[in-house]
Design an enzyme around this catalytic site. Sequence first.
Site, PDB file in Angstrom:
ATOM      1  N   LYS A  47       0.814  -1.190   0.000  1.00 31.61           N
ATOM      2  CA  LYS A  47       0.000   0.000   0.000  1.00 31.61           C
ATOM      3  C   LYS A  47       0.862   1.260   0.000  1.00 31.61           C
ATOM      4  CE  LYS A  47      -2.971  -2.573   3.126  1.00 31.61           C
ATOM      5  NZ  LYS A  47      -3.306  -2.711   4.540  1.00 31.61           N
ATOM      6  N   GLY A  48       2.155   1.069   0.275  1.00 28.89           N
ATOM      7  CA  GLY A  48       3.025   2.220   0.494  1.00 28.89           C
ATOM      8  C   GLY A  48       3.121   3.188  -0.671  1.00 28.89           C
ATOM      9  N   GLU A 103       7.693   2.575  -6.320  1.00 35.90           N
ATOM     10  CA  GLU A 103       7.816   2.162  -4.923  1.00 35.90           C
ATOM     11  C   GLU A 103       7.955   3.372  -4.014  1.00 35.90           C
ATOM     12  OE1 GLU A 103       7.395   0.295  -2.596  1.00 35.90           O
ATOM     13  OE2 GLU A 103       8.436  -1.613  -2.669  1.00 35.90           O
ATOM     14  N   ASP A 104       7.538   3.179  -2.768  1.00 38.20           N
ATOM     15  CA  ASP A 104       7.713   4.232  -1.777  1.00 38.20           C
ATOM     16  C   ASP A 104       9.171   4.374  -1.369  1.00 38.20           C
ATOM     17  OD1 ASP A 104       7.801   1.723  -0.590  1.00 38.20           O
ATOM     18  OD2 ASP A 104       6.179   2.084   0.827  1.00 38.20           O
ATOM     19  N   ASP A 107      14.738   0.055   0.893  1.00 38.76           N
ATOM     20  CA  ASP A 107      15.472  -0.107   2.147  1.00 38.76           C
ATOM     21  C   ASP A 107      16.605  -1.081   1.879  1.00 38.76           C
ATOM     22  OD1 ASP A 107      16.384  -0.534   4.683  1.00 38.76           O
ATOM     23  OD2 ASP A 107      14.458  -1.043   5.575  1.00 38.76           O
ATOM     24  N   LYS A 135      17.237   4.384   1.287  1.00 41.96           N
ATOM     25  CA  LYS A 135      18.168   4.418   2.422  1.00 41.96           C
ATOM     26  C   LYS A 135      19.468   3.804   1.928  1.00 41.96           C
ATOM     27  CE  LYS A 135      14.581   3.401   5.820  1.00 41.96           C
ATOM     28  NZ  LYS A 135      14.160   2.392   6.792  1.00 41.96           N
ATOM     29  N   PHE A 156      13.946   4.509  10.594  1.00 45.58           N
ATOM     30  CA  PHE A 156      12.603   4.067  10.217  1.00 45.58           C
ATOM     31  C   PHE A 156      11.698   5.285  10.069  1.00 45.58           C
ATOM     32  CE2 PHE A 156       8.428   2.213  10.473  1.00 45.58           C
ATOM     33  CZ  PHE A 156       8.578   1.108   9.648  1.00 45.58           C
ATOM     34  N   VAL A 157      11.124   5.439   8.866  1.00 48.22           N
ATOM     35  CA  VAL A 157      10.331   6.640   8.585  1.00 48.22           C
ATOM     36  C   VAL A 157       8.872   6.277   8.299  1.00 48.22           C
ATOM     37  CG1 VAL A 157      12.256   8.040   7.745  1.00 48.22           C
ATOM     38  CG2 VAL A 157      11.042   6.562   6.144  1.00 48.22           C
ATOM     39  N   ARG A 169       0.228   6.504   7.537  1.00 45.23           N
ATOM     40  CA  ARG A 169       0.364   6.567   6.074  1.00 45.23           C
ATOM     41  C   ARG A 169      -0.104   7.909   5.512  1.00 45.23           C
ATOM     42  NH1 ARG A 169       1.489   1.498   3.876  1.00 45.23           N
ATOM     43  NH2 ARG A 169       0.539  -0.283   4.900  1.00 45.23           N
TER      44      ARG A 169
HETATM   45  P1  IMP Z   1      13.120  -3.527   1.259  1.00 42.24           P
HETATM   46  O1  IMP Z   1      12.736  -4.842   0.669  1.00 42.24           O
HETATM   47  O2  IMP Z   1      13.981  -3.707   2.486  1.00 42.24           O
HETATM   48  O3  IMP Z   1      13.757  -2.585   0.279  1.00 42.24           O
HETATM   49  O4  IMP Z   1      11.824  -2.860   1.866  1.00 42.24           O
HETATM   50  C1  IMP Z   1      10.749  -2.581   1.091  1.00 42.24           C
HETATM   51  C2  IMP Z   1       9.509  -2.222   1.826  1.00 42.24           C
HETATM   52  O5  IMP Z   1       9.659  -2.159   3.235  1.00 42.24           O
HETATM   53  C3  IMP Z   1       9.080  -0.845   1.416  1.00 42.24           C
HETATM   54  O6  IMP Z   1       8.313  -0.887   0.250  1.00 42.24           O
HETATM   55  C4  IMP Z   1       8.274  -0.392   2.607  1.00 42.24           C
HETATM   56  O7  IMP Z   1       6.945  -0.814   2.489  1.00 42.24           O
HETATM   57  C5  IMP Z   1       8.945  -1.079   3.770  1.00 42.24           C
HETATM   58  N1  IMP Z   1       9.869  -0.159   4.453  1.00 42.24           N
HETATM   59  C6  IMP Z   1      11.205  -0.075   4.330  1.00 42.24           C
HETATM   60  N2  IMP Z   1      11.714   0.895   5.104  1.00 42.24           N
HETATM   61  C7  IMP Z   1      10.666   1.476   5.713  1.00 42.24           C
HETATM   62  C8  IMP Z   1      10.534   2.573   6.637  1.00 42.24           C
HETATM   63  O8  IMP Z   1      11.493   3.243   7.054  1.00 42.24           O
HETATM   64  N3  IMP Z   1       9.259   2.865   7.035  1.00 42.24           N
HETATM   65  C9  IMP Z   1       8.179   2.168   6.620  1.00 42.24           C
HETATM   66  N4  IMP Z   1       8.248   1.146   5.755  1.00 42.24           N
HETATM   67  C10 IMP Z   1       9.484   0.796   5.309  1.00 42.24           C
END
Ligand code: IMP
Length: 186
Positions: A47-48, A103-104, A107, A135, A156-157, A169
């Site tokens: 949903k992000g 994507e939002d 990470d 990040k 964490f944001v 959200r």
């Molecule tokens: P990744 O697979 O670690 O790159 O993470 C992807 C997903 O984790 C993102 O699409 C977000 O939904 C969630 N996510 C990663 N970091 C944060 C954060 O700081 N706050 C909230 N959601 C996060």
Amino acid sequence: MRYDDVSDQLDEILVTEEQLRARIAELARQIERDCDGQDLLLVGVLKGAVMVMSDLSRALTIPLTMDWMAVSSYGHGTTSSGVVRILKDLDTDIAGRHVLLVEDIIDTGLTLSWLRDNLISRGASSVKIFAALRKPEAVKVNIVADYLGFDIPNKFVVGYGLDFAENYRHLRDVAVLSPRVYAESE
Ligand code: IMP
């Protein structure tokens, strides 16, 4: 801070609504140039990415269609598991399409890298990546965003679509969630 009700749960605002709007407009112009007449399919990751899809799609002035996927990689915690599950698949056959994955945040990059490979395996002509935030310190896999809004520190944001346990959200800016909040729920 402009969130009186939750301001004690937020440490600082990292990216404002105005900064997001201006950067997305710049990136939209770049996408329009790169597309060069090709039809574009925006794929948002629920949903992000709801907020950034909404803003990016309206900033673009080229023909486009939109579709959505929902995946889970986090559960209710604050660290990525790397295990991606499809909760909602695309409605569109993407064979031969030019896809822009929206994507939002990147990470670890595990989710996007998995999604990109998944979409390529369905025969998309091209799969590019748009991420509102990244990040940099946390990137574990080799994933390059073709279009990137902002690099942020490894905190964490929440806000602008990003949640903690489905909360925050709707905040218009991107803010650092106070570690007190998740310490309480662990
Ligand atoms: P990744 O697979 O670690 O790159 O993470 C992807 C997903 O984790 C993102 O699409 C977000 O939904 C969630 N996510 C990663 N970091 C944060 C954060 O700081 N706050 C909230 N959601 C996060």
